[in-house]
Design a protein around this motif. Structure first.
Motif, short mmCIF file in Angstrom:
data_model
loop_
_atom_site.label_atom_id
_atom_site.label_comp_id
_atom_site.label_asym_id
_atom_site.label_seq_id
_atom_site.Cartn_x
_atom_site.Cartn_y
_atom_site.Cartn_z
N VAL A 183 -25.89 -35.65 -24.26
CA VAL A 183 -25.87 -35.28 -22.84
C VAL A 183 -24.48 -34.80 -22.39
O VAL A 183 -23.47 -35.44 -22.68
CB VAL A 183 -26.30 -36.49 -21.98
N ASN A 184 -24.44 -33.68 -21.67
CA ASN A 184 -23.23 -33.18 -21.03
C ASN A 184 -23.14 -33.83 -19.65
O ASN A 184 -24.01 -33.65 -18.81
CB ASN A 184 -23.32 -31.66 -20.90
N SER A 185 -22.07 -34.60 -19.42
CA SER A 185 -21.95 -35.38 -18.18
C SER A 185 -21.95 -34.52 -16.92
O SER A 185 -22.27 -35.00 -15.84
CB SER A 185 -20.65 -36.19 -18.20
N ALA A 186 -21.56 -33.26 -17.04
CA ALA A 186 -21.36 -32.42 -15.86
C ALA A 186 -22.60 -31.61 -15.47
O ALA A 186 -22.54 -30.80 -14.54
CB ALA A 186 -20.19 -31.48 -16.10
N LEU A 187 -23.71 -31.84 -16.17
CA LEU A 187 -24.94 -31.12 -15.81
C LEU A 187 -25.84 -32.03 -14.97
O LEU A 187 -25.97 -33.22 -15.27
CB LEU A 187 -25.68 -30.66 -17.07
N PRO A 188 -26.46 -31.49 -13.92
CA PRO A 188 -27.24 -32.34 -13.02
C PRO A 188 -28.42 -33.01 -13.72
O PRO A 188 -29.11 -32.38 -14.52
CB PRO A 188 -27.73 -31.37 -11.93
N THR A 189 -28.59 -34.28 -13.43
CA THR A 189 -29.71 -35.02 -14.01
C THR A 189 -30.16 -36.13 -13.07
O THR A 189 -29.36 -36.65 -12.29
CB THR A 189 -29.32 -35.63 -15.38
N GLN A 190 -31.43 -36.49 -13.18
CA GLN A 190 -31.95 -37.63 -12.43
C GLN A 190 -32.12 -38.84 -13.35
O GLN A 190 -32.67 -39.85 -12.94
CB GLN A 190 -33.30 -37.29 -11.81
N SER A 191 -31.63 -38.75 -14.56
CA SER A 191 -31.87 -39.80 -15.55
C SER A 191 -30.98 -41.02 -15.31
O SER A 191 -29.76 -40.95 -15.48
CB SER A 191 -31.62 -39.25 -16.96
N GLU A 192 -31.63 -42.13 -14.99
CA GLU A 192 -30.86 -43.37 -14.83
C GLU A 192 -30.33 -43.84 -16.19
O GLU A 192 -29.24 -44.41 -16.28
CB GLU A 192 -31.74 -44.47 -14.20
N VAL A 193 -31.11 -43.58 -17.23
CA VAL A 193 -30.68 -43.98 -18.58
C VAL A 193 -29.35 -43.30 -18.92
O VAL A 193 -28.41 -43.93 -19.42
CB VAL A 193 -31.77 -43.60 -19.61
N ALA A 194 -29.25 -42.01 -18.61
CA ALA A 194 -28.02 -41.27 -18.92
C ALA A 194 -26.87 -41.76 -18.04
O ALA A 194 -25.74 -41.91 -18.52
CB ALA A 194 -28.24 -39.77 -18.74
N LEU A 195 -27.16 -42.00 -16.78
CA LEU A 195 -26.12 -42.51 -15.87
C LEU A 195 -25.57 -43.84 -16.38
O LEU A 195 -24.35 -44.05 -16.42
CB LEU A 195 -26.71 -42.69 -14.46
N LYS A 196 -26.47 -44.71 -16.78
CA LYS A 196 -26.06 -46.02 -17.30
C LYS A 196 -25.24 -45.85 -18.58
O LYS A 196 -24.21 -46.52 -18.77
CB LYS A 196 -27.30 -46.89 -17.55
N ARG A 197 -25.67 -44.95 -19.44
CA ARG A 197 -24.92 -44.70 -20.67
C ARG A 197 -23.50 -44.23 -20.36
O ARG A 197 -22.55 -44.64 -21.01
CB ARG A 197 -25.63 -43.63 -21.52
N TYR A 198 -23.38 -43.35 -19.37
CA TYR A 198 -22.05 -42.85 -18.99
C TYR A 198 -21.15 -44.02 -18.58
O TYR A 198 -20.02 -44.15 -19.06
CB TYR A 198 -22.19 -41.84 -17.84
N TYR A 211 -5.60 -44.11 -17.64
CA TYR A 211 -6.51 -44.06 -16.50
C TYR A 211 -7.77 -43.29 -16.84
O TYR A 211 -7.83 -42.64 -17.89
CB TYR A 211 -5.82 -43.57 -15.22
N LEU A 212 -8.75 -43.38 -15.96
CA LEU A 212 -10.02 -42.67 -16.16
C LEU A 212 -9.99 -41.40 -15.31
O LEU A 212 -9.97 -41.46 -14.08
CB LEU A 212 -11.19 -43.58 -15.76
N ALA A 213 -9.98 -40.26 -16.00
CA ALA A 213 -9.97 -38.96 -15.31
C ALA A 213 -11.36 -38.68 -14.74
O ALA A 213 -12.37 -39.05 -15.34
CB ALA A 213 -9.57 -37.86 -16.29
N HIS A 214 -11.37 -38.01 -13.63
CA HIS A 214 -12.62 -37.68 -12.93
C HIS A 214 -13.78 -38.63 -13.28
O HIS A 214 -14.75 -38.23 -13.92
CB HIS A 214 -13.04 -36.22 -13.13
N PRO A 215 -13.68 -39.89 -12.81
CA PRO A 215 -14.73 -40.87 -13.11
C PRO A 215 -16.08 -40.45 -12.54
O PRO A 215 -17.13 -40.88 -13.03
CB PRO A 215 -14.22 -42.14 -12.40
N ASP A 216 -16.03 -39.57 -11.53
CA ASP A 216 -17.25 -39.10 -10.86
C ASP A 216 -17.75 -37.80 -11.45
O ASP A 216 -18.50 -37.06 -10.81
CB ASP A 216 -16.98 -38.95 -9.35
N LEU A 217 -17.34 -37.51 -12.69
CA LEU A 217 -17.80 -36.29 -13.39
C LEU A 217 -19.31 -36.33 -13.62
O LEU A 217 -19.98 -35.29 -13.59
CB LEU A 217 -17.08 -36.21 -14.74
N PHE A 218 -19.87 -37.50 -13.88
CA PHE A 218 -21.30 -37.57 -14.18
C PHE A 218 -22.09 -37.10 -12.96
O PHE A 218 -21.95 -37.62 -11.87
CB PHE A 218 -21.73 -38.99 -14.58
N TYR A 219 -22.96 -36.10 -13.20
CA TYR A 219 -23.62 -35.39 -12.10
C TYR A 219 -25.03 -35.93 -11.91
O TYR A 219 -26.01 -35.33 -12.36
CB TYR A 219 -23.63 -33.89 -12.42
#
Ligand SMILES: [Zn+2]
Ligand SMILES: [Zn+2]
Length: 258
Positions: free
Chosen positions: A121-136, A151-159
């Motif tokens: 999974v590419n973190s920056a592509l839109p998804t509704q997957s909770e599984v992927a969000l949790k994995r991130y 530090y954690l760069a752009h922690p909000d990268l996951f879309y």
């Protein structure tokens, strides 16, 4: 803003300019610390070449170039040698074995892909997957727990474009984990001036509630972006809106190998 730890070079194939131009722009902008953190090379299997990162055979030149500028400009600005590193469990140990031959001051964590990048999974592509969000979130936390990351760069990268409550649940765990480890989260200027899906205000609201420490990162891929007053203004608004704890400088963590 007196420090920027998030700076790229031409080696990642999507940045322009010379290293010297980044340094000159940083000095003009009044920065006292400039950290180079180009996209890390990775010991991928089977000859895989990432289109977005430097190659392993460019690492030596990267280190040499940054170090010679560090010396040349030592009276004008403090230059640091870093890497923006993905945490890929399959390659991480090998990466540390390779990088320990060089005097890196710090690693930034950035999780652009889940798993080990290839065919995942590419973190920056839109998804509704909770599984992927949790994995991130879990993969970022596992990375931060290694103690290798400053530090954690752009922690909000996951879309994530699904349910807000689901987003909040998982991102809150990530924010709490970072806070327990005393690791700052980055408000990313590239996302601001490029009008990307981050900074995500939903994320920064959570970080404000958790009382995370935040740091500004230019994520400069062009020399003139190393200092960016427009993005700085927007980032300060985010800090003020959500009562975030802003730090100008961060404690450098360099990777250690056991
Ligand atoms: Zn980049
Ligand atoms: Zn970056």
């Amino acid at each position: 803003m007196i420090a920027n730890y998030h700076t790229h070079t031409w080696r990642c194939m999507h940045a322009t300019g010379t290293e010297r131009e980044y340094v000159e722009n940083a000095i003009q902008g009044g920065l006292q610390i400039l950290g180079f953190s180009d996209h890390t090379p990775m010991p991928y299997p089977n000859g895989y070449v990432s289109p977005l990162k430097m190659r392993l055979d460019q690492l030596e030149d990267y280190v040499t170039t940054v170090h010679s500028l560090k010396k040349e400009y030592e009276n004008d600005i403090q230059i640091l040698l870093g890497l923006e590193v993905e945490y890929y469990p399959a390659y991480f140990h090998n990466l540390l074995t390779i990088t320990r031959a060089y005097p890196f001051d710090y690693f930034l964590l950035a999780q652009h892909f889940l798993g080990n990048e290839i065919n995942d999974v590419n973190s920056a592509l839109p998804t509704q997957s909770e599984v992927a969000l949790k994995r991130y979130c879990m993969q970022c936390l596992e990375a931060l727990e290694t103690g290798c990351f400053t530090y954690l760069a752009h922690p909000d990268l996951f879309y994530f474009v699904g349910d807000d409550a689901v987003y909040e649940h998982h991102m809150r765990m990530l924010c709490q984990g970072a806070k327990e480890l005393n690791i700052p989260l980055e408000i990313n200027f590239l996302g601001i001036w490029d009008h990307r899906h981050y900074p995500n205000l939903k994320f920064w609201e959570i970080a404000g509630q958790v009382q995370n420490t935040v740091v500004f990162g230019a994520d400069a891929h062009q020399p003139e972006k190393v200092w960016n007053p427009q993005a700085l203004k927007t980032a300060k608004n985010i800090v003020n809106t959500f009562h975030l704890h802003l730090t100008d400088t961060v404690t450098l963590r360099s990777p250690k190998i056991s």
